[in-house]
Enzyme design. Sequence first.
Site, PDB file in Angstrom:
ATOM      1  N   ASP A  98      -0.875  -2.909  12.496  1.00 27.01           N
ATOM      2  CA  ASP A  98      -0.451  -3.450  11.200  1.00 27.01           C
ATOM      3  C   ASP A  98      -0.292  -4.963  11.343  1.00 27.01           C
ATOM      4  O   ASP A  98       0.569  -5.449  12.092  1.00 27.01           O
ATOM      5  CB  ASP A  98       0.870  -2.798  10.789  1.00 27.01           C
ATOM      6  CG  ASP A  98       1.290  -3.247   9.390  1.00 27.01           C
ATOM      7  OD1 ASP A  98       1.305  -2.396   8.492  1.00 27.01           O
ATOM      8  OD2 ASP A  98       1.592  -4.453   9.199  1.00 27.01           O
ATOM      9  N   ASP A 142       3.189  -6.424  10.566  1.00 23.29           N
ATOM     10  CA  ASP A 142       4.161  -6.108  11.626  1.00 23.29           C
ATOM     11  C   ASP A 142       3.892  -6.930  12.884  1.00 23.29           C
ATOM     12  O   ASP A 142       4.824  -7.405  13.527  1.00 23.29           O
ATOM     13  CB  ASP A 142       4.106  -4.605  11.969  1.00 23.29           C
ATOM     14  CG  ASP A 142       4.772  -3.749  10.914  1.00 23.29           C
ATOM     15  OD1 ASP A 142       5.533  -4.293  10.100  1.00 23.29           O
ATOM     16  OD2 ASP A 142       4.509  -2.524  10.903  1.00 23.29           O
ATOM     17  N   THR A 172      -0.823   7.576  -1.235  1.00 22.28           N
ATOM     18  CA  THR A 172      -2.086   7.493  -1.994  1.00 22.28           C
ATOM     19  C   THR A 172      -3.024   6.444  -1.395  1.00 22.28           C
ATOM     20  O   THR A 172      -4.221   6.447  -1.697  1.00 22.28           O
ATOM     21  CB  THR A 172      -1.813   7.090  -3.458  1.00 22.28           C
ATOM     22  OG1 THR A 172      -1.252   5.768  -3.452  1.00 22.28           O
ATOM     23  CG2 THR A 172      -0.859   8.050  -4.144  1.00 22.28           C
ATOM     24  N   ARG A 190       0.849  -1.179   0.000  1.00 21.33           N
ATOM     25  CA  ARG A 190       0.000   0.000   0.000  1.00 21.33           C
ATOM     26  C   ARG A 190       0.889   1.235   0.000  1.00 21.33           C
ATOM     27  O   ARG A 190       1.702   1.417   0.908  1.00 21.33           O
ATOM     28  CB  ARG A 190      -0.867  -0.027   1.262  1.00 21.33           C
ATOM     29  CG  ARG A 190      -1.943   1.002   1.249  1.00 21.33           C
ATOM     30  CD  ARG A 190      -3.068   0.650   2.185  1.00 21.33           C
ATOM     31  NE  ARG A 190      -2.704   0.614   3.590  1.00 21.33           N
ATOM     32  CZ  ARG A 190      -3.547   0.920   4.561  1.00 21.33           C
ATOM     33  NH1 ARG A 190      -4.766   1.279   4.288  1.00 21.33           N
ATOM     34  NH2 ARG A 190      -3.180   0.846   5.815  1.00 21.33           N
TER      35      ARG A 190
HETATM   36  N1  URA Z   1      -3.639  -3.119   7.204  1.00 18.24           N
HETATM   37  C1  URA Z   1      -3.279  -3.450   8.463  1.00 18.24           C
HETATM   38  O1  URA Z   1      -2.389  -4.276   8.660  1.00 18.24           O
HETATM   39  N2  URA Z   1      -3.920  -2.852   9.489  1.00 18.24           N
HETATM   40  C2  URA Z   1      -4.907  -1.961   9.301  1.00 18.24           C
HETATM   41  O2  URA Z   1      -5.476  -1.472  10.292  1.00 18.24           O
HETATM   42  C3  URA Z   1      -5.266  -1.629   7.977  1.00 18.24           C
HETATM   43  C4  URA Z   1      -4.619  -2.227   6.945  1.00 18.24           C
END
Ligand code: URA
Length: 210
Positions: A201, A204, A109, A105
Site C-alpha cells: 500500500d 502506508d 466493492t 477505495r
Molecule cells: N493501491 C496501493 O497502494 N497498492 C496497490 O497495490 C494497489 C492500490
Amino acid sequence: MHPNLTHVRHPLIQHKLTLMRDKNTPSAVFRQLLREIAHLLAYEVLRDLPTTRKMIETPMQEMDAPILAGKKLVLVSILRAGNGLLDGLLDLVPSARVGFIGLYRDHETLKPVQYYLKLPHSMDERHCVAVDPMLATGNSVIAAIDRLKENGAKNIRFVCLLAAPEGIEALTKAHPDVKIVTAAIDERLNENGYIMPGLGDAGDRMFGTK
Ligand code: URA
C-alpha cells in the site's frame, strides 16, 4: 502497447523503484525515492508543454528566449499517495497550481468514494497532470479524471509509478484521450486489488501507517 502509454525504462528509475519495492525500506527513504523518481517522470510527461518567446537581456546581449506558454499548469494529486509524486513534480514546476481529489477505495466493492475536491479556476485553459503512484484497478483514477473533465479539464495526463495491466486496460478504455506515463508495468492484480509484485500500500509505505 496502447499508443497513449509511455513506460519509462530509465535505469535510474528502475534502480530506485527496486529499492522502493523492498519491504525493508523505511518510510523516509521510500518518500525520498518517490520524489526522485517523480523528477525523472516529470521530464517525460512534460516534454511537449508549449513554449513561447520572450525578449530578455543576458549579461552579453539581447535574446529572444523560450519560456512556458499559457496559463499555469495544474498538478492534481489523488489523495493520499499522490502527494508523494506531487512533491517531486512541484520541485520542477514550483509555480504550478495544485488541485486535490480525495478518493478512498471501499475495501469490499473496490469502488472509489469521493470525500474531497479542490481545483483551481479555469481548468479548461490549463494542462493538467493527475498523479497517483498506483494504477491498480483503475477505478480511482477513472473517477478522478471524470471529476477533472466535469470541471472543464480538456488536456489531461496521468503519471504513476506502477501500473497493472488491468488498470491500463480500464483507464485507456474510459479515457482514451489521456496520456499515461508509468515507471513500471507489473504482472497482475491480486484478489484484493493489490498490484503484484507491487510494493504494498503506497500510502502506508509513505506515511508509516497500517
Ligand atoms: N493501491 C496501493 O497502494 N497498492 C496497490 O497495490 C494497489 C492500490
